[in-house]
Design a protein around this motif. Structure first.
Motif, mmCIF file in Angstrom:
data_model
loop_
_atom_site.group_PDB
_atom_site.id
_atom_site.type_symbol
_atom_site.label_atom_id
_atom_site.label_comp_id
_atom_site.label_asym_id
_atom_site.label_seq_id
_atom_site.Cartn_x
_atom_site.Cartn_y
_atom_site.Cartn_z
ATOM 1 N N THR A 1 0.828 -1.203 0.000
ATOM 2 C CA THR A 1 0.000 0.000 0.000
ATOM 3 C C THR A 1 0.863 1.253 0.000
ATOM 4 O O THR A 1 0.519 2.268 -0.611
ATOM 5 N N ASN A 2 2.004 1.177 0.668
ATOM 6 C CA ASN A 2 2.876 2.348 0.762
ATOM 7 C C ASN A 2 3.610 2.631 -0.545
ATOM 8 O O ASN A 2 3.975 3.778 -0.825
ATOM 9 N N ARG A 3 3.810 1.593 -1.367
ATOM 10 C CA ARG A 3 4.578 1.766 -2.608
ATOM 11 C C ARG A 3 4.025 2.910 -3.476
ATOM 12 O O ARG A 3 4.797 3.762 -3.925
ATOM 13 N N PRO A 4 2.708 2.986 -3.724
ATOM 14 C CA PRO A 4 2.207 4.095 -4.534
ATOM 15 C C PRO A 4 1.847 5.345 -3.730
ATOM 16 O O PRO A 4 1.347 6.318 -4.280
ATOM 17 N N PHE A 5 2.101 5.311 -2.400
ATOM 18 C CA PHE A 5 1.659 6.436 -1.560
ATOM 19 C C PHE A 5 2.797 7.335 -1.105
ATOM 20 O O PHE A 5 2.618 8.539 -0.929
ATOM 21 N N GLY A 6 3.968 6.754 -0.877
ATOM 22 C CA GLY A 6 5.031 7.578 -0.311
ATOM 23 C C GLY A 6 6.416 7.060 -0.617
ATOM 24 O O GLY A 6 6.592 6.133 -1.408
ATOM 25 N N PRO A 7 7.438 7.661 0.032
ATOM 26 C CA PRO A 7 8.820 7.255 -0.196
ATOM 27 C C PRO A 7 9.023 5.783 0.158
ATOM 28 O O PRO A 7 8.328 5.261 1.017
ATOM 29 N N PRO A 8 10.003 5.108 -0.510
ATOM 30 C CA PRO A 8 10.910 5.669 -1.525
ATOM 31 C C PRO A 8 10.369 5.588 -2.948
ATOM 32 O O PRO A 8 10.904 6.214 -3.846
ATOM 33 N N HIS B 1 6.741 11.865 -4.185
ATOM 34 C CA HIS B 1 6.065 13.147 -4.391
ATOM 35 C C HIS B 1 4.539 13.038 -4.360
ATOM 36 O O HIS B 1 3.844 14.007 -4.653
ATOM 37 N N ARG B 2 3.999 11.849 -4.028
ATOM 38 C CA ARG B 2 2.551 11.647 -4.093
ATOM 39 C C ARG B 2 1.790 12.696 -3.286
ATOM 40 O O ARG B 2 0.893 13.365 -3.804
ATOM 41 N N VAL B 3 2.133 12.871 -2.024
ATOM 42 C CA VAL B 3 1.394 13.804 -1.169
ATOM 43 C C VAL B 3 1.683 15.246 -1.574
ATOM 44 O O VAL B 3 0.770 16.063 -1.705
ATOM 45 N N PHE C 1 -0.838 5.474 8.819
ATOM 46 C CA PHE C 1 -0.345 5.320 7.447
ATOM 47 C C PHE C 1 -0.476 6.622 6.659
ATOM 48 O O PHE C 1 0.394 6.992 5.882
ATOM 49 N N GLY C 2 -1.587 7.333 6.863
ATOM 50 C CA GLY C 2 -1.850 8.552 6.100
ATOM 51 C C GLY C 2 -1.381 9.825 6.765
ATOM 52 O O GLY C 2 -1.825 10.918 6.388
ATOM 53 N N ALA C 3 -0.457 9.713 7.737
ATOM 54 C CA ALA C 3 -0.033 10.881 8.509
ATOM 55 C C ALA C 3 0.439 12.062 7.654
ATOM 56 O O ALA C 3 0.050 13.207 7.913
ATOM 57 N N PRO C 4 1.266 11.859 6.616
ATOM 58 C CA PRO C 4 1.714 13.015 5.825
ATOM 59 C C PRO C 4 0.554 13.773 5.181
ATOM 60 O O PRO C 4 0.538 15.006 5.158
#
Length: 413
Positions: free
Chosen positions: A100-107, A111-113, A359-362
């Motif tokens: 789930t994190n792969r398309p959401f944030g680093p690495p 730049h998603r957020v 998970f969605g903190a940023p």
């Protein structure tokens, strides 16, 4: 300590200010009453347990929950779906969260957020522009509720023409999280069930379409996967999408609403934010400490007998971690009941910690920063119509159900 303190914490009459109850609870850092849950209320114990691999988030490891008044309270509106990674332990938790994190944030997607910033700002501007009569604003219904669900639609790749339907499903599922003693239970259950089924069927169709024609959205990237070992099943995808919708929506609504309520109660800080927009970054961190959107984490359980504060907690027991109490622990924070955005040390528990940290903190932080800074800048002389406002019934996801405010006008964007 009186035995009914857990009932008092859950009692709606204390929803507006549970903090004196938490202070009472901290006098017995590990509280246990008969067959009820073990309740942990001090900062350092909570912080340690959030990082303890002996503590499980998987309800299947609970030996019994008959004495737990919050048994089942964490239902994400995902009936008939497998548990989301929020309710799993390693290694399954790690696999699903990693994908789930792969398309959401680093690495992989650094730049998603940040790339959503302009869309976030445009959405905030549009909502404030359409508040209508400045003397009759309900900040929850008109701003805090629609804002994050619009973001989640954008994140998942829900087509613009389907957003209205998505809003209706989100509102219905959000309402189902709050106890409602006045509603007809069967009618309420049917309405929630229908919304779950319709949302599930819609998302299943969207997933199938994205597998054939993937785009840049998060759902497309989850549907396509990355190799045989890094692909979610359709059911896992549906469960993850439901988690992003409910968990991502509810916490942000409460963060924004609690934030504006706190600012209106501290007009000097509101004015400082208006004069110094950069203050919003530490201000949101202090809000996460002072009025966290998630008050407590119920239904954790030890996988073996563990000792906390000199008390042995048996394997399989139900445990509550009272994050909001830890955030007001005077052994950790100086003057903890004072709202101070200039506080130098804000290592709060407002977004959890450890493998289940938010998970969605940023995105939640950015949403709250943009929302509160723009509301402060554009509302002229805002003031509360009622204080305390009416709160949601939910003791876990605590926040005002309505926040009625009046202002002298809305400054142009």
């Amino acid at each position: 300590m009186k035995q009914g303190i857990l009932s008092d914490i859950l009692d709606y009459s204390n929803r507006a200010n549970p903090y004196p109850l938490y202070a009472e609870l901290r006098k017995t850092p590990v509280f246990h009453d008969g067959d009820g849950p073990y309740v942990i209320s001090t900062y350092y114990d909570i912080q340690s347990l959030l990082h303890d691999p002996r503590l499980s988030s998987d309800a299947r490891n609970l030996a019994a929950s008959a004495g737990d008044p919050l048994a089942g309270a964490e239902d994400e509106g995902a009936a008939a779906l497998p548990p989301s990674f929020l309710k799993l332990d390693p290694p399954e938790h790690d696999r699903l969260r990693r994908m789930t994190n792969r398309p959401f944030g680093p690495p992989h997607s650094p730049h998603r957020v940040d790339d959503m910033r302009d869309f976030l700002r445009t959405t905030v501007t549009g909502l404030i522009d359409n508040l209508g009569d400045p003397e009759r604003i309900d900040l929850v219904d008109q701003f805090a509720y629609p804002f994050p669900v619009t973001m989640i639609c954008r994140l998942l790749g829900v087509p613009r023409e389907d957003e209205a339907r998505f809003h209706v499903w989100a509102d219905t599922l959000a309402a189902s999280l709050d106890p409602d003693p006045d509603a007809d239970p069967k009618e309420r259950e049917k309405k929630t069930h229908d919304a779950r089924m319709e949302l599930g069927m819609y998302l299943a169709g969207l997933i199938e379409e994205r597998r054939k024609n993937p785009g840049e959205d998060m759902l497309s990237q989850l549907a396509v996967g990355h190799g045989q070992d890094e692909t979610m099943s359709t059911m896992e995808l549906l469960s993850t999408a439901a988690l992003l919708l409910i968990a991502g929506h509810e916490t942000t609504v409460n963060l924004i609403t609690n934030g504006m309520l706190t600012l209106l109660r501290h007009p000097d800080v509101l004015q400082q934010l208006r004069d110094t927009p950069g203050l919003v970054v530490p201000l949101v961190e202090e809000l996460l400490r002072f009025e966290p959107p998630v008050q407590l984490l119920p239904q954790r359980t030890p996988l073996v007998d563990i000792e906390v504060g000199g008390v042995t907690i048996p394997k399989g027991s139900s445990m509550w971690l009272i994050l909001a109490s830890g955030n007001r622990d005077p052994n950790r924070f100086e003057n903890p009941d004072r709202f101070d955005p200039y506080r130098k040390d804000i290592q709060h528990l407002g977004l959890g910690s450890g493998i289940h940290s938010c998970f969605g903190a940023p995105l939640a932080r950015l949403e709250a920063q943009l929302a509160l800074s723009e509301l402060a800048r554009r509302l002229e002389n805002p003031r509360l119509v009622e204080d305390p406002p009416p709160y949601r019934q939910n003791a876990v996801l605590r926040g005002p159900r309505h926040l009625r405010i009046a202002s002298d006008g809305v400054r142009p964007s």
